[in-house]
Design a protein around this motif. Structure first.
Motif, PDB file in Angstrom:
ATOM      1  N   ILE A 164       0.827  -1.200   0.000  1.00  0.00           N
ATOM      2  CA  ILE A 164       0.000   0.000   0.000  1.00  0.00           C
ATOM      3  C   ILE A 164       0.868   1.259   0.000  1.00  0.00           C
ATOM      4  O   ILE A 164       0.596   2.219  -0.722  1.00  0.00           O
ATOM      5  CB  ILE A 164      -0.943   0.014   1.215  1.00  0.00           C
ATOM      6  N   GLY A 165       1.908   1.265   0.802  1.00  0.00           N
ATOM      7  CA  GLY A 165       2.753   2.442   0.934  1.00  0.00           C
ATOM      8  C   GLY A 165       2.422   3.208   2.194  1.00  0.00           C
ATOM      9  O   GLY A 165       1.280   3.201   2.673  1.00  0.00           O
TER      10      GLY A 165
ATOM     11  N   THR B 212       0.551   4.096  -2.924  1.00  0.00           N
ATOM     12  CA  THR B 212       0.371   5.457  -2.465  1.00  0.00           C
ATOM     13  C   THR B 212       1.570   5.872  -1.621  1.00  0.00           C
ATOM     14  O   THR B 212       2.377   5.033  -1.208  1.00  0.00           O
ATOM     15  CB  THR B 212      -0.927   5.585  -1.629  1.00  0.00           C
ATOM     16  N   ALA B 213       1.689   7.156  -1.393  1.00  0.00           N
ATOM     17  CA  ALA B 213       2.631   7.766  -0.448  1.00  0.00           C
ATOM     18  C   ALA B 213       4.073   7.841  -0.919  1.00  0.00           C
ATOM     19  O   ALA B 213       4.816   8.716  -0.492  1.00  0.00           O
ATOM     20  CB  ALA B 213       2.590   7.068   0.919  1.00  0.00           C
ATOM     21  N   THR B 214       4.508   6.920  -1.773  1.00  0.00           N
ATOM     22  CA  THR B 214       5.902   6.916  -2.177  1.00  0.00           C
ATOM     23  C   THR B 214       6.062   6.203  -3.508  1.00  0.00           C
ATOM     24  O   THR B 214       5.102   5.679  -4.065  1.00  0.00           O
ATOM     25  CB  THR B 214       6.771   6.257  -1.082  1.00  0.00           C
TER      26      THR B 214
ATOM     27  N   LEU C   6      -9.867  -1.134  -2.251  1.00  0.00           N
ATOM     28  CA  LEU C   6      -9.771  -0.138  -3.311  1.00  0.00           C
ATOM     29  C   LEU C   6      -8.336   0.043  -3.794  1.00  0.00           C
ATOM     30  O   LEU C   6      -8.085   0.093  -5.006  1.00  0.00           O
ATOM     31  CB  LEU C   6     -10.351   1.194  -2.820  1.00  0.00           C
ATOM     32  N   LEU C   7      -7.387   0.145  -2.884  1.00  0.00           N
ATOM     33  CA  LEU C   7      -6.000   0.317  -3.298  1.00  0.00           C
ATOM     34  C   LEU C   7      -5.424  -0.951  -3.934  1.00  0.00           C
ATOM     35  O   LEU C   7      -4.721  -0.868  -4.951  1.00  0.00           O
ATOM     36  CB  LEU C   7      -5.147   0.786  -2.123  1.00  0.00           C
ATOM     37  N   PRO C   8      -5.692  -2.136  -3.397  1.00  0.00           N
ATOM     38  CA  PRO C   8      -5.274  -3.347  -4.125  1.00  0.00           C
ATOM     39  C   PRO C   8      -5.872  -3.429  -5.522  1.00  0.00           C
ATOM     40  O   PRO C   8      -5.208  -3.894  -6.457  1.00  0.00           O
ATOM     41  CB  PRO C   8      -5.773  -4.488  -3.223  1.00  0.00           C
ATOM     42  N   ASP C   9      -7.105  -2.960  -5.686  1.00  0.00           N
ATOM     43  CA  ASP C   9      -7.698  -2.932  -7.023  1.00  0.00           C
ATOM     44  C   ASP C   9      -6.914  -1.996  -7.941  1.00  0.00           C
ATOM     45  O   ASP C   9      -6.731  -2.277  -9.132  1.00  0.00           O
ATOM     46  CB  ASP C   9      -9.157  -2.479  -6.951  1.00  0.00           C
ATOM     47  N   ALA C  10      -6.452  -0.869  -7.381  1.00  0.00           N
ATOM     48  CA  ALA C  10      -5.648   0.060  -8.188  1.00  0.00           C
ATOM     49  C   ALA C  10      -4.331  -0.584  -8.600  1.00  0.00           C
ATOM     50  O   ALA C  10      -3.857  -0.393  -9.733  1.00  0.00           O
ATOM     51  CB  ALA C  10      -5.397   1.342  -7.397  1.00  0.00           C
TER      52      ALA C  10
END
Length: 261
Positions: free
Chosen positions: A146-147, A179-181, A211-215
């Motif tokens: 995820i970050g 995200t984040a980095t 949602l983020l794993p989907d991204a």
């Protein structure tokens, strides 16, 4: 905290697993399935599921219920892969508040799941399921997480990827983040191809769908139909074993102090 001194009846402390939570219902369903796997491996152990945010039940409500039932001790096991903000701030804060509200309930907190070979074994098993045998010198692997704004948490993911590269002798292996980095998943895939990777696979250093794993999945698929995508760790038996180990190791440590003030 010793199990035989936890409750009046000599029963073991309640294991309260706490996940981050998500608006995606698949996430909570995955955490529930993981708790079921812990129960399967440890029959008789009282396992409760809770969340920090976005999903129910919330950690304070679950701890309140445990106290109301008359239990004397609980172990909170964070279903977090890194010692980042949620592990450093959110979980201790909620536990401290619960300890003040329920002084009769001794609450200990276990370590996060990251840093265990069992977690790596689960991720490698998911990777093998899509990439086949891992002794392929033409393989490039992206370990997607995820970050975090906490740099050491991101560095820990990179260390896992570096260890896999040394172990398997692939064309390359690198961490990537949603995200984040940086690098992002597309950046990491492009770098591996420049390094000569003939096949690229994306492993997920992520517990549950969301949602983020989907991204991450969309990014992997957009990089080309030949990019292989492993699933999240989910209810893998090795993850359940790790949760039980984190719980058990906490039983041999002093009871968490009841936060003052």
């Amino acid at each position: 905290m010793r199990p035989e001194s936890a409750d009046d009846g000599g029963s073991a402390p309640v294991l309260v697993a706490v996940a981050h939570g998500s608006r995606d219902p698949r996430s909570a369903a995955t955490v529930a399935a993981l708790a079921d796997e812990v129960r399967r491996q440890r029959p008789g152990l009282d396992v409760r599921v809770s969340f920090l945010d976005l999903s129910a039940p919330r950690l304070p409500d679950v701890l309140a219920g445990v106290a109301a039932e008359g239990h004397r001790a609980a172990v909170v096991v964070p279903l977090l892969l890194a010692h980042a903000f949620h592990a450093r701030v959110d979980v201790p804060g909620e536990v401290a508040r619960a300890a003040r509200r329920h002084p009769q309930l001794h609450i200990a907190t276990a370590g996060v799941l990251g840093g265990s070979p069992l977690l790596e074994a689960a991720a490698l098993d998911r990777l093998t399921a899509v990439a086949g045998p891992l002794d392929d010198p033409g393989l490039g692997v992206v370990l997607a997480a995820i970050g975090s704004s906490h740099a050491p948490a991101n560095a820990a993911v990179a260390q896992v990827a570096d260890g896999w590269l040394r172990r398997f002798g692939w064309a390359g292996a690198t961490a990537a983040f949603a995200t984040a980095t940086e690098p992002t998943v597309p950046q990491a895939i492009a770098a591996l191809r420049r390094q000569g990777a003939q096949r690229v696979a994306v492993a997920q250093w992520i517990l549950a769908p969301g949602l983020l794993p989907d991204a991450i999945a969309r990014s992997a698929h957009a990089a080309g139909p030949d990019v292989l995508l492993a699933g999240p760790l989910a209810a893998h038996p090795a993850v359940a074993t790790l949760i039980a180990e984190r719980y058990a190791s906490t039983l041999d440590t002093p009871v968490a102090s009841r936060a003052a003030g």
